[in-house]
Design an enzyme around this catalytic site. Structure first.
Site, short mmCIF file in Angstrom:
data_model
loop_
_atom_site.label_atom_id
_atom_site.label_comp_id
_atom_site.label_asym_id
_atom_site.label_seq_id
_atom_site.Cartn_x
_atom_site.Cartn_y
_atom_site.Cartn_z
CE1 TYR A 58 29.66 8.95 -11.95
CE2 TYR A 58 30.67 9.89 -9.98
CZ TYR A 58 30.01 10.06 -11.17
OH TYR A 58 29.68 11.31 -11.59
CE LYS A 76 20.64 4.54 -24.73
NZ LYS A 76 19.85 5.49 -25.55
CG ASP A 113 18.06 8.57 -25.29
OD1 ASP A 113 17.27 8.01 -24.49
OD2 ASP A 113 18.22 8.16 -26.47
CG ASP A 148 27.60 13.59 -12.37
OD1 ASP A 148 27.57 14.51 -11.53
OD2 ASP A 148 28.46 13.51 -13.27
CG ASP A 167 25.84 19.37 -13.28
OD1 ASP A 167 25.73 19.11 -12.06
OD2 ASP A 167 26.88 19.83 -13.79
C1 IPM Z 1 28.62 15.70 -8.16
C2 IPM Z 1 30.00 15.91 -8.73
C3 IPM Z 1 30.86 14.70 -8.37
C4 IPM Z 1 30.23 13.49 -9.02
C5 IPM Z 1 32.35 14.83 -8.74
C6 IPM Z 1 32.97 16.06 -8.10
C7 IPM Z 1 33.12 13.61 -8.37
O1 IPM Z 1 29.94 16.13 -10.10
O2 IPM Z 1 28.51 15.57 -6.93
O3 IPM Z 1 27.67 15.67 -8.94
O4 IPM Z 1 30.49 13.21 -10.20
O5 IPM Z 1 29.47 12.80 -8.33
MG MG Z 2 27.98 16.31 -10.84
#
Ligand code: IPM
Ligand code: MG
Length: 357
Positions: free
Chosen positions: A138, A189, A221, A245, A249
């Site tokens: 990042y 990884k 993975d 990240d 999700d």
């Molecule tokens: C999160 C989001 C952010 C990230 C984006 C909005 C930059 O996806 O907080 O998970 O990738 O960290």
């Molecule tokens: Mg995110």
């Protein structure tokens, strides 16, 4: 105690408004907490030509804790990268050294059927993803665009982690595991990446200082697969910025909806930025359809971690549990045929539950 409020874009202002109503109730009871809002993300760009205006950063620095909604939207997608809403958030994390991102994924029993996974796979789920937040690909330099040897345009980014960066996030992981189920799974990884080989070595070395915690390692993975195969095998997961990240999700669906997951991003002194892990959901914005619970649960984390008021955090979480038990559902967590309420009505329900507690 001062909380900086950064509503942001899309559904951000609506969901943050509901969290602010919770703060109002607490203030009405005599809690000494003030709030001050500032534009951030696309709203920052609109107000000051910068996704993280200087005044917003100053407010965030001066506050004891920060509550954020979400940033981003189609209107800003064509801006150059440094002007994009996401860059404001990344700069805020970096400037305030908020390296430790805690993303709990808890399945409230009432929502077992709202997950796309079978209830028996997710029932009772209670895991925490500890994501490193200020390093990795990042932020790595160099990055950019160039011509490669063949004369083709290429994009490139750099992944790197130093030993101190790995150690400090690993410590957060070990500490979290020690206070919970005493199991830490480090995700990397290391079969491919040098960064990950160093990550694994470093975490393994640190484990000697936490003999009560059982450490395991998993390739990312496989972790992605295990999270949907048997998520309850995990207690605490510690991983880098990009893997975290993605996995967080994924983990959100285990909890029924991404609209349920709060997060805390902490510096070394427990000052933090609190935000739902979901995005700005432009398609829902302004329609009173978004689920405000992830933001309200983020506020609970804020009281617990940054304001040293675990009692207040507990009360807010209990109020959320109560509204779920009462059957209140926004669209994202409703089953077919269940009555759906709006953002504000969900806020009403939480406020009423909190008043009663
Ligand atoms: C999160 C989001 C952010 C990230 C984006 C909005 C930059 O996806 O907080 O998970 O990738 O960290
Ligand atoms: Mg995110």
């Amino acid at each position: 105690m001062k909380i900086a409020i950064l509503p942001g874009d899309g559904i951000g202002p609506e969901i943050v408004a509901q969290a602010l109503r919770v703060v109002e109730v607490l203030r009405g009871e005599g809690l000494a907490v003030t709030t001050e809002s500032a534009p951030m993300g696309g709203a920052g760009h609109d107000a000051a030509g910068d996704p993280l205006p200087e005044a917003t950063l100053a407010l965030a620095r001066s506050a004891d804790a920060i509550l954020m909604g979400a940033v981003g939207g189609p209107k800003y997608d064509t801006l150059p990268r440094e002007k994009r809403p996401e860059q404001g958030l990344l700069r805020l994390r970096k400037d305030l050294a908020l390296f430790a991102n805690l993303r709990p994924a808890i399945l409230y029993p009432e929502l077992a059927a709202a997950s796309t996974l079978k209830p028996e796979v997710v029932a009772g789920l209670d895991i925490v993803i500890v994501r490193e937040l200020t390093g990795d690909i990042y932020f790595g330099q160099p990055r950019g665009r160039r011509k490669n040897a063949a004369g083709d345009d290429e994009g490139f980014d750099t992944m790197h982690y130093s030993v101190p960066e790995i150690e400090r996030i690993a410590r957060v992981g070990f500490e979290a595991a020690r206070k919970r189920g005493k199991k830490l799974c480090s995700v990397d990884k290391a079969n491919v990446l040098d960064t990950s080989i160093l990550w694994r070595e470093t975490v393994t070395r640190l484990a000697a200082q936490y003999p009560e915690v059982a450490l395991s390692h998993m390739y990312v993975d496989n972790a992605a697969m295990q999270l949907v195969r048997n998520p309850k095998q995990f207690d605490v997961i510690v991983t880098g910025n990009m893997f975290g990240d993605i996995l967080s999700d994924e983990a959100s669906m285990l909890a029924g909806s991404i609209g349920m997951l709060p997060s805390a991003s902490l510096d070394a002194r427990q000052k933090g930025l609190y935000e739902p892990i979901h995005g700005s959901a432009p398609d829902l914005a302004g329609r009173d359809q978004a689920n405000p619970l992830a933001t309200i649960l983020s506020l609970a984390m804020l009281f617990r971690y940054s304001l040293a008021r675990a009692d207040v955090g507990d009360r807010i979480e209990a109020a959320v549990r109560k509204v779920l038990a009462q059957g209140h559902r926004t669209g994202d967590i409703a089953l077919p045929g269940e009555q759906v309420i709006g953002t504000r009505a969900m806020g009403d329900a939480v406020v009423a539950a909190l008043r009663d507690s």
